[in-house]
Structures are given as C-alpha cells and as structure tokens.
Design a protein around this motif. Sequence first.
Motif, PDB file in Angstrom:
ATOM      1  N   ARG A  18      -1.194   1.456   2.208  1.00 23.62           N
ATOM      2  CA  ARG A  18      -2.612   1.116   2.072  1.00 23.62           C
ATOM      3  C   ARG A  18      -2.840  -0.077   1.154  1.00 23.62           C
ATOM      4  O   ARG A  18      -3.980  -0.499   0.949  1.00 23.62           O
ATOM      5  N   CYS A  32      -6.862   7.992  -1.568  1.00 22.46           N
ATOM      6  CA  CYS A  32      -6.609   6.584  -1.235  1.00 22.46           C
ATOM      7  C   CYS A  32      -7.884   5.904  -0.728  1.00 22.46           C
ATOM      8  O   CYS A  32      -8.167   4.740  -1.049  1.00 22.46           O
ATOM      9  N   LEU A  92       0.820   4.660  -0.851  1.00 26.03           N
ATOM     10  CA  LEU A  92       0.184   3.593  -1.638  1.00 26.03           C
ATOM     11  C   LEU A  92       0.593   2.226  -1.121  1.00 26.03           C
ATOM     12  O   LEU A  92      -0.230   1.306  -1.016  1.00 26.03           O
TER      13      LEU A  92
END
Length: 650
Positions: free
Chosen positions: A505, A464, A502
């Motif tokens: 972030r 990430c 996901l």
Amino acid sequence: MSFSKRADHMPFPARQSGVELGVLRDQLADLRDSLLISMPISTILSVLIVIVKFISGFDWTVLVWLAIVNIINAGRILLAMKQPRGEELETSGYPSLVKWLRGYMALAFLAGIAWAYVAVLADGFTAPEAPVYLVIVAGISAGSVSYSACYAALPILFMTPPLLSVMACMVMNGGLDDYVLAFTTTLFFVGLTKSSFLGQARFRETSRLKYETKLHADEMEKNSREDPLTGLLNRRGLEQAVGTMGIGRGPFVAMLIDLDGFKSVNDTYGHRVGDDLLVKIARRIGAEAPAGSTLARVGGDEFALMLAPGSTSAGPEDLATRIIASISRPYAGINSIQVGASIGIYVAQEPALTNMLLRADFALYAAKRRSRNQLCIFDAELENAFKRQQCIERDLKAALESGELQSWYQPIVRLETREVVGFESLLRWQHPEHGAIAPPEIITTARTTGLLPALTETVFWNGCTMMERLGREGRSDIRVAINISPRELEAADIDTMILEGLSLRGLPPSMLEIEITEEAPVDPEHVGEKLARLAQAGISIVLDDFGSGFSALASLRDGLISKIKIDRSFADDLAGTAESRLLMKAIIDLAHTLDIQVMAEGVEAEEQAGILQSMGCTCAQGFLFSPALPVDEALTLRRVARAAGDRARP
C-alpha cells in the motif's frame, strides 16, 4: 496366538484361549457338515458290499453287518443334527466342545470296527470278489480323510481297524502278492494318516488366522473406544454408550468435570505424576458415580459422566458436590498444589450426546468464571446465552466478508494541547439480532471458530485505509494502533503479512503501532523475534494494559517496547487514594528512565487528565476526549481538534 505342531496334532488342545475355542467350534461345525454328506455315501457302499456278497453266495451275517453299519451311521447323523449350531455353538465352552468331539470319535471308531468285518465277509480277502472289497475299503478310508480333514483323530480312528484287518489278512495268506499288497496297504495307511494331520493343520491354521484377525480387530475397536491411561471410555466410546441409553425416557444427565490446578501439577511434578494423578481422580469419580452411569475421559483433564434415568435417587447437584469434594481431597506426594474441579451439568429428555456435551460445557465455563470448585446447572438463562453464542459464531464469517464488522477509531490526544496524535482501531459489530457485540466477545468467538487470523487481517487492512486517508491529508505523523495478542503473533505469520501489506500500500511503517497485551505466549523467544522484526522496520510496539498482569516489568528489558499504555484501572483510582497516585507516578518515572513513552487509557474526567499531565504522562485516550468513531467522524474530529489547537496558540 501360535501353537506348536504337537498341539495341532493332539486330540484336544493343551490351552483353551479364545482363539483355540474358536478353532474347536469351527472343527465341530465342519465335522457336522461333512458327516451329513459322507454318511449317505457310507450307506451306499455298505449296500454294495451286501450286493456283492449276495451275488457270490448268500450269507445272513451280511444283513446283520449292514444293520450294524447303518445304525452307527444313523447315530453319527443324529449326533451331527443334535450338535449346537450358530449362536449356541459360539457360546459353548470347552467342556461342551470336548463332549461332542468325544462322541464323534467314539462313533468313528465303532464304525471302523464294523467295516473291519468286511475281511470276514471276504473270507480273509481270498474270495474271487476280494478286489471289489479291497477297493471299497480303500475308498471309504480315503473318503474319511477327505470329509473329516478338519479333525485328524476321526479318520484315523475310522480307517485304522479296516486297514489293519487288510494288512493282517494279507500277511496271513502268505503269498508274495499278498505280502506286496500288505506292504502297499501299510504305505496307504501311513499316507492317509499323514494327510489327516496335514489337513487338520491347514484347517486349524486357516481358522486360527481368522480368529486372530478378528481378535486383533476387536482389540483395535476396543482401543478406539477406550482411554489407554485411565481405562475409561474415550469420546468415541461414550458416543456408542449413550447410543444404547434409549430414546425419550429422560431425564438424562450429562456432567462435564474439568480439573482445577492440574496444569500446575504437570508443570511442577512432571507429566508422569500428572498421569498417575489422572488415574487416581478417575477412580475417585468412579467411586462416587452411581451404578448404571457411564464415565469417560473426553479431554486432557476433562471427564464426562452420563446418568441414565433412575440411576441415582440423589439430585445431580448433590452428586456433583460429592464429586468435587472427593477430587479436592489431598493426594499423596502432591503437597504444594490444591487440585479441585469445576462441573457443568445439563439435564435433557433425549440422550443426544453432542447437544448434551455442548450445553454441559457451556455450564462448565459459567462455573469456572465464578471460582474454583464450583458447579453450574444449565438453565433457561444459560440457554439464551448459549443460543446467542451459537448465533454469533455462525454469523461472524459472513460479517467479516460483508463488511458488517467494522473498525472504529478512538482518538489518542496529547494532554498538553488536546491535539489528536493517534488513533486506536477498535472493533465494532452491530449484530442484526443481538445488537452491539463487544470487542472481547468478537475476538473470543474468532479464536473459537478459527477466524482470528482473518479478523486480524481485516483489522490491519482497515487500519491501512485509515493511514492512507491520513496521508492524503498530510498527516503521516499520526499513528494508527491495532491490537494483536502474543499468542496470535506466535501462531501465524502476522509480521510478514504486516510488512508486505505496508509495502504493497506504500505506507510508512512509522504510521503503524502494534499494541501487545501481557498475555504470555508459549514461546516468548519466537514472539520476541517477530516483534524485533517489526520494530526494526520502524513500527512502534506498545505494551497494552500495563500493570494488569505479572510480566510487565520483565517485558520492558528487551528494548522493543517504545510505549506503554497504562491500564484504565489506574486512571479510575487517581482521584482516590494517595497510594494510587504514587504508583502511577512511579510507573511514569520508570518509563521515562527507560526512554519509553507513556499514555493512559480510560480517562473520563478533567481531574484525571490534569493529574496525569502533572505527573509527566504525555498522551491519553478516553471518553473525556472522544469515544471510538467511524472513520469519517474520527477524521473530522481530528481536523476540528487541530483547528482548535491552532486558535489556542498565540
């Protein structure tokens, strides 16, 4: 074990079980203790009889009677003193117990006959002092029931003669008072007899419960140490057995025997046949095991054989070879599967089970890496490897927490332009003592120590971070690939962790690729549901190492796979035989037909890259383009490659 009332009332038991023998031993022990108390009381009462008789008128026969009573009492005390006690009593068998009981019964009856003579001393209980005699006879009869409650035969044999003499004298005297006293004595006798049986029943029941509880506890202890299928020791039983081998008298030998092909027997013939096979194999190993050795089943299809010093003149290798040969012989009813065994051997000077089994297990897996039906002795080289593994297992968690274990990124390039279109996240760990640790070893260690979920999460969050940096550079079109095994995906909620991560972030799912190996999961349908959830969210699913397993073609049918990564072994052969190039071309054409992207890994030469491009393979990775790099260097390489591509375009 339960007994009927009739058995409880019998002088000797009808059945001699372990519980019944224990009850008899308790009865004997209680009789001994009670006689050592009651006999002095009997002596005192007999002296009172003599005193009463002297007061009423001298009779030399009373002295003879006193002598006889106390000789019998002395015999009973002597018998009690000679009776086995403690451990000797616990080991006495049924005939010995019966012998002592019969001795007690005979002396009790003789004592009862002696006390019946009180009727003569009391002139048929017509003398003025008759009430005193009656009280003493009644008291000693009642006392015999109290002190010998554990065994009814003794008080009954003792009190029957004197009480019958009282009843007979009362009837013969012929008066109304005498009849009433005879009737009262009869009731007294019946009551004492009943009390004797009740006392015995209570004592036996209490004793029986004690022994049945102990028997049950012993059975549970035995079951906790024994494998119920083969009858061999289990791991706990093995620990206790090894604990009795002694200290510092080596060499001690530990053999771990793991079956080859046993899972196929269960899958093909069923678990019942598999269980029967385990019993047969246990017998075969036992037949080869030398006297004095200890054999245990320590796993589903794993056995441990422990050899004490001097238990065999043959070397451990010779014994292991014989065991492998014995196990490998055919089994009736199992024709399609060849069952074998691999054996790891460790020789130690101290019988420390955990240490021995750990090293024997390490040797076992070294043997299994060679082939089937192999043996391996733990040596100095394996000792170094074992210590290295222990060190890595010990330090992995700290490396995860400290950031010592990192993700590096190998570029994925478009063959036509050499532009970086993605990165594969690869683990890197520079161990302070052992240097660079290979990713497969890191993953294996994480799985062994239960840290695989934490490792996957670390790799994902590192990915990430890479995606965020690519996004800040305006390259959200570049994907970052992380590797996940199907079994790992099956066991944990990795799909939820990925989607929530996901979202947290603020990253587009299209930037992430999940590379799945061809390792077969236990529940393919469950794994398929998780992959479908990830694919529907926009995450690309890549089939890694395509062509290295046996399920590759089947895995392309469900429509979840968006890309295949051809195993590096195909790239290695491209410049070689024509067959290799034809096979590669067939794979690429098949993927295009299914609208699946193709990339190759392990590309190290321009010739390989050219052949792949000519066949229609669009992307590749390998040392020709770049090894895996730290984040900053990988991003710099991408910018350089992009600038070079821009300059090359007209």
